[in-house]
Design an enzyme around this catalytic site. Structure first.
Site, PDB file in Angstrom:
ATOM      1  N   ASP A   8       0.830  -1.182  -0.101  1.00 47.06           N
ATOM      2  CA  ASP A   8       0.079  -0.015  -0.297  1.00 47.06           C
ATOM      3  C   ASP A   8       0.760   1.265  -0.134  1.00 47.06           C
ATOM      4  O   ASP A   8       2.209   1.112  -0.064  1.00 47.06           O
ATOM      5  CB  ASP A   8      -0.915   0.040   1.215  1.00 47.06           C
ATOM      6  CG  ASP A   8      -0.490   0.216   2.475  1.00 47.06           C
ATOM      7  OD1 ASP A   8       0.870   0.496   2.614  1.00 47.06           O
ATOM      8  OD2 ASP A   8      -1.286   0.489   3.449  1.00 47.06           O
ATOM      9  N   HIS A   9       0.125   2.428   0.317  1.00 47.60           N
ATOM     10  CA  HIS A   9       1.043   3.607   0.048  1.00 47.60           C
ATOM     11  C   HIS A   9       2.167   3.519   1.315  1.00 47.60           C
ATOM     12  O   HIS A   9       3.169   4.483   1.118  1.00 47.60           O
ATOM     13  CB  HIS A   9       0.280   4.874   0.282  1.00 47.60           C
ATOM     14  CG  HIS A   9      -0.796   4.761   1.403  1.00 47.60           C
ATOM     15  ND1 HIS A   9      -1.837   3.784   1.469  1.00 47.60           N
ATOM     16  CD2 HIS A   9      -0.759   5.534   2.759  1.00 47.60           C
ATOM     17  CE1 HIS A   9      -2.604   4.117   2.582  1.00 47.60           C
ATOM     18  NE2 HIS A   9      -1.950   4.768   3.351  1.00 47.60           N
ATOM     19  N   CYS A  65       3.078  -3.043   4.105  1.00 47.30           N
ATOM     20  CA  CYS A  65       2.214  -1.620   4.343  1.00 47.30           C
ATOM     21  C   CYS A  65       3.162  -1.016   5.363  1.00 47.30           C
ATOM     22  O   CYS A  65       4.266  -0.975   5.434  1.00 47.30           O
ATOM     23  CB  CYS A  65       0.890  -1.965   4.764  1.00 47.30           C
ATOM     24  SG  CYS A  65       0.927  -3.034   6.290  1.00 47.30           S
ATOM     25  N   THR A  67       3.033  -1.029   8.679  1.00 42.73           N
ATOM     26  CA  THR A  67       3.717  -1.683   9.935  1.00 42.73           C
ATOM     27  C   THR A  67       3.856  -3.375   9.345  1.00 42.73           C
ATOM     28  O   THR A  67       4.656  -3.999  10.081  1.00 42.73           O
ATOM     29  CB  THR A  67       2.517  -1.693  10.969  1.00 42.73           C
ATOM     30  OG1 THR A  67       1.514  -2.472  10.325  1.00 42.73           O
ATOM     31  CG2 THR A  67       2.532  -0.455  11.493  1.00 42.73           C
ATOM     32  N   GLY A  70      -1.704  -4.927   8.766  1.00 45.46           N
ATOM     33  CA  GLY A  70      -2.924  -4.864   8.456  1.00 45.46           C
ATOM     34  C   GLY A  70      -2.856  -5.547   6.987  1.00 45.46           C
ATOM     35  O   GLY A  70      -3.697  -6.528   6.853  1.00 45.46           O
ATOM     36  N   HIS A  98       9.960 -23.263   9.969  1.00 40.17           N
ATOM     37  CA  HIS A  98       8.940 -23.554  10.727  1.00 40.17           C
ATOM     38  C   HIS A  98       7.528 -23.573  10.140  1.00 40.17           C
ATOM     39  O   HIS A  98       6.834 -24.327  10.381  1.00 40.17           O
ATOM     40  CB  HIS A  98       9.035 -23.148  12.164  1.00 40.17           C
ATOM     41  CG  HIS A  98      10.326 -23.751  13.016  1.00 40.17           C
ATOM     42  ND1 HIS A  98      10.498 -23.438  14.486  1.00 40.17           N
ATOM     43  CD2 HIS A  98      11.358 -24.462  12.476  1.00 40.17           C
ATOM     44  CE1 HIS A  98      11.606 -24.070  14.703  1.00 40.17           C
ATOM     45  NE2 HIS A  98      12.042 -24.688  13.455  1.00 40.17           N
ATOM     46  N   ASN A  99       7.193 -22.367   9.482  1.00 37.70           N
ATOM     47  CA  ASN A  99       5.958 -21.970   9.205  1.00 37.70           C
ATOM     48  C   ASN A  99       5.837 -22.279   7.757  1.00 37.70           C
ATOM     49  O   ASN A  99       4.358 -22.263   7.092  1.00 37.70           O
ATOM     50  CB  ASN A  99       5.667 -20.806   9.803  1.00 37.70           C
ATOM     51  CG  ASN A  99       5.768 -20.446  11.181  1.00 37.70           C
ATOM     52  OD1 ASN A  99       6.821 -19.595  11.423  1.00 37.70           O
ATOM     53  ND2 ASN A  99       5.371 -21.131  12.187  1.00 37.70           N
ATOM     54  N   ARG A 109       7.376   1.413   7.191  1.00 35.25           N
ATOM     55  CA  ARG A 109       7.536   2.513   8.280  1.00 35.25           C
ATOM     56  C   ARG A 109       8.077   2.202   9.546  1.00 35.25           C
ATOM     57  O   ARG A 109       8.375   2.647  10.530  1.00 35.25           O
ATOM     58  CB  ARG A 109       6.381   3.424   8.743  1.00 35.25           C
ATOM     59  CG  ARG A 109       5.482   3.940   7.593  1.00 35.25           C
ATOM     60  CD  ARG A 109       4.230   4.424   7.989  1.00 35.25           C
ATOM     61  NE  ARG A 109       3.216   4.951   6.888  1.00 35.25           N
ATOM     62  CZ  ARG A 109       1.980   5.301   6.522  1.00 35.25           C
ATOM     63  NH1 ARG A 109       1.280   4.611   7.621  1.00 35.25           N
ATOM     64  NH2 ARG A 109       1.705   5.832   5.723  1.00 35.25           N
ATOM     65  N   ARG A 132       8.135 -32.464  11.949  1.00 35.79           N
ATOM     66  CA  ARG A 132       7.053 -31.950  12.917  1.00 35.79           C
ATOM     67  C   ARG A 132       6.224 -30.888  12.527  1.00 35.79           C
ATOM     68  O   ARG A 132       5.219 -30.575  12.903  1.00 35.79           O
ATOM     69  CB  ARG A 132       7.612 -31.942  14.247  1.00 35.79           C
ATOM     70  CG  ARG A 132       8.313 -30.828  14.734  1.00 35.79           C
ATOM     71  CD  ARG A 132       9.234 -30.956  15.766  1.00 35.79           C
ATOM     72  NE  ARG A 132       9.844 -29.833  16.112  1.00 35.79           N
ATOM     73  CZ  ARG A 132      11.506 -29.834  15.873  1.00 35.79           C
ATOM     74  NH1 ARG A 132      11.763 -30.395  14.961  1.00 35.79           N
ATOM     75  NH2 ARG A 132      11.769 -28.445  16.279  1.00 35.79           N
ATOM     76  N   HIS A 133       7.298 -29.987  11.790  1.00 37.99           N
ATOM     77  CA  HIS A 133       6.359 -28.767  11.449  1.00 37.99           C
ATOM     78  C   HIS A 133       5.384 -28.981  10.333  1.00 37.99           C
ATOM     79  O   HIS A 133       4.539 -28.059  10.085  1.00 37.99           O
ATOM     80  CB  HIS A 133       7.633 -27.659  11.047  1.00 37.99           C
ATOM     81  CG  HIS A 133       8.490 -27.425  11.900  1.00 37.99           C
ATOM     82  ND1 HIS A 133       8.310 -26.934  13.125  1.00 37.99           N
ATOM     83  CD2 HIS A 133       9.767 -28.059  12.126  1.00 37.99           C
ATOM     84  CE1 HIS A 133       9.362 -26.656  13.942  1.00 37.99           C
ATOM     85  NE2 HIS A 133      10.542 -27.471  13.369  1.00 37.99           N
TER      86      HIS A 133
HETATM   87  C1  RB5 Z   1      -1.948   2.916   6.191  1.00 36.92           C
HETATM   88  O1  RB5 Z   1      -2.004   4.299   6.836  1.00 36.92           O
HETATM   89  C2  RB5 Z   1      -1.563   1.980   7.170  1.00 36.92           C
HETATM   90  O2  RB5 Z   1      -2.594   1.918   7.964  1.00 36.92           O
HETATM   91  C3  RB5 Z   1      -1.149   0.784   6.711  1.00 36.92           C
HETATM   92  O3  RB5 Z   1       0.065   1.081   5.726  1.00 36.92           O
HETATM   93  C4  RB5 Z   1      -0.776  -0.458   7.678  1.00 36.92           C
HETATM   94  O4  RB5 Z   1       0.306   0.251   8.483  1.00 36.92           O
HETATM   95  C5  RB5 Z   1      -1.735  -0.885   8.360  1.00 36.92           C
HETATM   96  O5  RB5 Z   1      -1.665  -2.038   9.035  1.00 36.92           O
END
Ligand code: RB5
Length: 148
Positions: A8-9, A65, A67, A70, A98-99, A109, A132-133
């Site tokens: 995303d942005h 994204c 973080t 999301g 493992h996953n 960010r 086992r995984h």
């Molecule tokens: C967008 O502002 C932000 O919410 C998105 O990039 C992300 O961090 C969501 O989890």
């Protein structure tokens, strides 16, 4: 191996850095957007990348994204997707070992470009250990099918 990538942005700039790294290392990929820093809804991008993987068009994915949170939650709503949000090298390696993660999610960010690219390298070059995984990964499928 063909990768599906998207952001995303909040992840756009890091996605562009990841693409440069993939080009330098000869890794094939398809970019599912976004293509600028204009605001978009990350579930839309997660859906495109996730479906490209479960439909067999691509083998694995990378999503970014702000973080990584999301876009990983959204991707994990798709049956067959194991999206791992990682913020260090250990997790980038072990989400494969493992996953059997099929999407690496990162926060544009949160991470320096240098760290993110080291994580991409580990994610792409680490194999699933199975054993086992595998039993536990099979339980993800059972959960998706409401068999647990
Ligand atoms: C967008 O502002 C932000 O919410 C998105 O990039 C992300 O961090 C969501 O989890």
């Amino acid at each position: 191996m063909k990768l599906a990538i998207g952001a995303d942005h909040g992840g756009y700039l890091l996605k562009e850095e990841v693409k440069k790294w993939l080009d330098q290392h000869g890794v094939a990929y398809e970019d599912f957007g976004t293509f600028s820093e204009a605001s978009v809804d990350y579930p839309v991008i997660a859906a495109k990348v996730g479906h490209a993987i479960v439909d067999g068009q691509c083998d694995r994915g990378i999503l970014v994204c702000g973080t990584g949170i999301g876009i990983s939650i959204a991707a994990n709503k798709i049956k067959g997707i194991r999206a791992a949000v990682c913020a260090d090298e250990f997790c980038a390696e072990y989400c494969r070992r493992h996953n059997n993660a099929n999407i690496l999610c990162m926060g544009g960010r949160v991470l320096s470009t240098e760290l993110a690219l080291r994580m991409v390298d580990l994610y792409l070059n680490t194999e699933f250990e199975g054993g086992r995984h595998q039993r536990r990964v099979d339980m993800f499928t059972a959960l998706e099918n409401e068999e647990m």
